[in-house]
Design a protein around this motif. Structure first.
Motif, PDB file in Angstrom:
ATOM      1  N   ARG A 137     -61.536 -52.305   9.414  1.00 36.00           N
ATOM      2  CA  ARG A 137     -61.774 -53.833   9.450  1.00 36.00           C
ATOM      3  C   ARG A 137     -61.017 -54.431   7.945  1.00 36.00           C
ATOM      4  O   ARG A 137     -60.426 -55.850   7.456  1.00 36.00           O
TER       5      ARG A 137
ATOM      6  N   ARG B 169     -70.102 -47.855  13.854  1.00 37.12           N
ATOM      7  CA  ARG B 169     -67.869 -47.785  14.134  1.00 37.12           C
ATOM      8  C   ARG B 169     -68.073 -46.863  12.769  1.00 37.12           C
ATOM      9  O   ARG B 169     -67.986 -47.496  11.180  1.00 37.12           O
TER      10      ARG B 169
ATOM     11  N   HIS C 132     -61.160 -48.965  17.288  1.00 39.68           N
ATOM     12  CA  HIS C 132     -61.879 -49.043  18.346  1.00 39.68           C
ATOM     13  C   HIS C 132     -62.503 -49.047  20.164  1.00 39.68           C
ATOM     14  O   HIS C 132     -63.290 -49.038  20.149  1.00 39.68           O
TER      15      HIS C 132
ATOM     16  N   TRP D 297     -71.991 -50.415   8.948  1.00 41.05           N
ATOM     17  CA  TRP D 297     -71.210 -49.359  10.055  1.00 41.05           C
ATOM     18  C   TRP D 297     -71.624 -48.766  10.866  1.00 41.05           C
ATOM     19  O   TRP D 297     -70.781 -48.104  10.997  1.00 41.05           O
TER      20      TRP D 297
ATOM     21  N   GLY E 201     -65.224 -48.219  10.734  1.00 37.38           N
ATOM     22  CA  GLY E 201     -64.941 -49.594  10.326  1.00 37.38           C
ATOM     23  C   GLY E 201     -63.773 -50.325   9.222  1.00 37.38           C
ATOM     24  O   GLY E 201     -63.867 -51.196   9.255  1.00 37.38           O
TER      25      GLY E 201
END
Length: 227
Positions: free
Chosen positions: A94, A88, A217, A85, A91
């Protein structure tokens, strides 16, 4: 609002939202289970030890299991941050969403919407909360712990002292909003628990987490506002 935007970037404001998510998850696990803590690891560490001296072996075992599950979430999410990640930074949401979805399915298979929610789905929620706490990382260390309310309160108190001693409101406002976010999330979770329970409560928490993931995001990672 201009003043707020001037002092607190999108990442700071996102942390207040995610502290609210942590509060929702705390309420989800606590209200419809045997009183398990998924955010309060100080309490679990104490229960794990003290249960041995109070003839409460199950309390000791369950608290230790929650502690291990939480740590596992931190470790797995940290490995993903390091290797998967890098582009990101948020992340971990998630992984939290995946753990909540899995908890919902497991609870449905084990007993449907019946109460109380068994330990296994709660362990999955604790895993997700551990992962959630790795959302904000700087130089390999967590910079904003989302469910560590004790630390937040200590920092809030220190900030108030600095303000009294000649500082500004910004010495404590950030941690005040973290605390407010967590309490607000727990309150929202408590209200939700009045109307839905068991599997449906877990499903509702999953939806809230997915919305938070989409927000991070779309409006933070996607626009590069975290930099």
């Amino acid at each position: 609002m201009p003043k707020l935007r001037e002092h607190y970037n999108s990442e700071s404001r996102l942390s207040w939202v995610l502290a609210g998510l942590a509060g929702v998850l705390a309420a989800t696990a606590y209200t419809h289970s045997e009183g398990y803590f998924v955010t309060f690891m100080t309490g679990n560490a104490g229960r794990a030890a003290l249960g041995l001296f109070t003839d409460s072996m199950w309390m000791s075992i369950s608290a230790a299991a929650l502690l291990v599950s939480f740590i596992s979430g931190v470790v797995i999410a940290s490995l993903c941050h390091r290797h998967l990640w890098r582009s990101r930074p948020h992340g971990a949401l998630r992984l939290t969403g995946a753990s909540l979805l899995t908890a919902t399915v497991v609870d449905w298979v084990e007993g449907g919407p019946a109460l109380p929610v068994p330990l296994l789905p709660i362990l999955l929620v604790a895993f997700g909360v551990g992962a959630l706490n790795t959302t904000f990382v700087r130089d390999g260390e967590v910079s904003i712990p989302l469910s560590y309310v004790t630390g937040t309160v200590v920092k809030l108190g220190q900030g108030i002292e600095r303000h009294i001693s000649g500082g500004t409101i910004h010495d404590w406002f950030f941690n005040f909003m973290l605390l407010t976010g967590y309490i607000s999330g727990a309150t929202i979770g408590g209200v939700i628990s009045i109307f839905v329970g068991g599997t449906w409560m877990l499903a509702t928490a999953t939806v809230i987490c997915l919305l938070a993931t989409w927000y991070s995001h779309r409006y933070v990672d996607g626009r590069g506002l975290w930099r």
